[in-house]
Design a protein around this motif. Structure first.
Motif, PDB file in Angstrom:
ATOM      1  N   SER A 108     -36.577  -1.109 -29.899  1.00 59.67           N
ATOM      2  CA  SER A 108     -35.786  -0.623 -31.035  1.00 59.67           C
ATOM      3  C   SER A 108     -36.225  -1.293 -32.337  1.00 59.67           C
ATOM      4  CB  SER A 108     -34.294  -0.834 -30.791  1.00 59.67           C
ATOM      5  OG  SER A 108     -34.061  -2.146 -30.394  1.00 59.67           O
ATOM      6  N   GLU A 145     -29.447   4.269 -30.055  1.00 63.08           N
ATOM      7  CA  GLU A 145     -28.318   3.866 -30.915  1.00 63.08           C
ATOM      8  C   GLU A 145     -28.812   3.364 -32.268  1.00 63.08           C
ATOM      9  OE1 GLU A 145     -25.552   2.687 -27.081  1.00 63.08           O
ATOM     10  OE2 GLU A 145     -26.459   1.071 -28.264  1.00 63.08           O
ATOM     11  N   THR A 146     -29.865   2.534 -32.223  1.00 60.39           N
ATOM     12  CA  THR A 146     -30.400   1.955 -33.465  1.00 60.39           C
ATOM     13  C   THR A 146     -30.900   3.058 -34.400  1.00 60.39           C
ATOM     14  OG1 THR A 146     -31.096   0.012 -32.241  1.00 60.39           O
ATOM     15  CG2 THR A 146     -32.163   0.358 -34.361  1.00 60.39           C
ATOM     16  N   GLN A 148     -30.218   6.328 -34.389  1.00 64.33           N
ATOM     17  CA  GLN A 148     -29.177   7.242 -34.886  1.00 64.33           C
ATOM     18  C   GLN A 148     -28.340   6.589 -35.971  1.00 64.33           C
ATOM     19  OE1 GLN A 148     -27.078  10.060 -32.595  1.00 64.33           O
ATOM     20  NE2 GLN A 148     -28.345   9.777 -30.793  1.00 64.33           N
ATOM     21  N   SER A 149     -28.008   5.312 -35.795  1.00 61.13           N
ATOM     22  CA  SER A 149     -27.154   4.694 -36.815  1.00 61.13           C
ATOM     23  C   SER A 149     -27.947   4.502 -38.107  1.00 61.13           C
ATOM     24  CB  SER A 149     -26.477   3.432 -36.303  1.00 61.13           C
ATOM     25  OG  SER A 149     -27.206   2.322 -36.632  1.00 61.13           O
ATOM     26  N   PHE A 150     -29.235   4.220 -38.013  1.00 61.06           N
ATOM     27  CA  PHE A 150     -30.055   4.080 -39.229  1.00 61.06           C
ATOM     28  C   PHE A 150     -30.227   5.435 -39.927  1.00 61.06           C
ATOM     29  CE2 PHE A 150     -34.320   4.382 -41.130  1.00 61.06           C
ATOM     30  CZ  PHE A 150     -34.177   3.463 -42.157  1.00 61.06           C
ATOM     31  N   ARG A 152     -28.530   8.219 -39.709  1.00 62.06           N
ATOM     32  CA  ARG A 152     -27.296   8.855 -40.179  1.00 62.06           C
ATOM     33  C   ARG A 152     -26.979   8.466 -41.621  1.00 62.06           C
ATOM     34  NH1 ARG A 152     -24.153   7.394 -36.001  1.00 62.06           N
ATOM     35  NH2 ARG A 152     -24.662   9.192 -34.742  1.00 62.06           N
ATOM     36  N   ASP A 153     -27.394   7.253 -42.012  1.00 63.37           N
ATOM     37  CA  ASP A 153     -27.058   6.748 -43.350  1.00 63.37           C
ATOM     38  C   ASP A 153     -28.119   7.044 -44.403  1.00 63.37           C
ATOM     39  OD1 ASP A 153     -24.681   5.809 -42.484  1.00 63.37           O
ATOM     40  OD2 ASP A 153     -25.375   3.754 -42.142  1.00 63.37           O
TER      41      ASP A 153
END
Ligand SMILES: C[S@@+](CC[C@H](N)C(=O)[O-])C[C@H]1O[C@@H](n2cnc3c(N)ncnc32)[C@H](O)[C@@H]1O
Length: 184
Positions: A108, A145-146, A148-150, A152-153
């Motif tokens: 990740s 997870e890493t 998608q969270s990056f 998304r923003d």
């Protein structure tokens, strides 16, 4: 509709033109490299990265008819050190080498670092990034997870982020794409 890897090849076929420069960031057994090499043709170039000599050798064997591939035994986090030309598409097929050592996998932190380093080129060169994510193994779940969270923003006015997935199967591979938001 398309299976996940067929979808990636379909997207590439619609995006990549003869004479383009493309990158396979994780060449593995070479299935994406050979597809790209056919699309860019003799006037184009494909840079094929992998950290395992075994993977580079498998890709070389599969793609032996092609003279337009540059093999790089190094981590994709250094793409910008190797390529200054305009890049049309970068493909990541994350995870470990099929039938290879499952301990050697994309991570990740490195994957995120590489994606971040390529973002300016998405804007300046209209680069498209395609990522196949495998959330079904522990490091893959973390990567999923890493990323998608990056992603998304990211600013929606600059970056168009899409996800293509099997909706009725948990933890199956899926595709993320990063491209420039087209202004109308
Ligand atoms: C799922 S496989 C790629 C499959 C390949 N696209 C194919 O068609 O066979 C993932 C590959 O990523 C490679 N890899 C892991 N970390 C890497 C990194 N930091 N830079 C480049 N390749 C990496 C692994 O060695 C492995 O061969």
């Amino acid at each position: 509709m398309y299976l996940i890897l067929d979808f990636v090849h379909k997207l590439l076929s619609e995006t990549v033109q003869p004479s383009d420069v493309c990158v396979d960031a994780t060449c593995g057994n070479g299935n994406d490299t050979i597809h790209l090499a056919g699309l860019v043709g003799p006037g184009g170039k494909v840079y094929a990265f992998d950290i395992q000599e075994e993977a580079i050798n498998h890709t070389k064997a599969l793609c032996k008819e092609f003279k337009n591939i540059i093999y790089i035994l190094d981590s994709h986090e250094y793409i910008n050190n190797y390529i200054s030309e305009q890049i049309k598409a970068v493909v990541f097929n994350l995870g470990y080498l099929p039938k290879g050592n499952k301990e050697i996998t994309t991570t990740s932190s490195t994957t995120l670092k590489t994606i971040e380093s390529l973002l300016p080129r998405v804007i300046s060169e209209s680069l498209m990034i395609i990522i196949v994510v495998y959330p079904g193994h522990p490091e893959g779940k973390k990567e999923s997870e890493t990323l998608q969270s990056f992603l998304r923003d990211l600013d929606k006015h600059q970056y168009l982020i899409t996800k293509y997935e099997n909706f009725n199967r948990d933890l199956s591979p899926y595709v993320l794409t990063i491209s420039q938001t087209k202004r109308r």
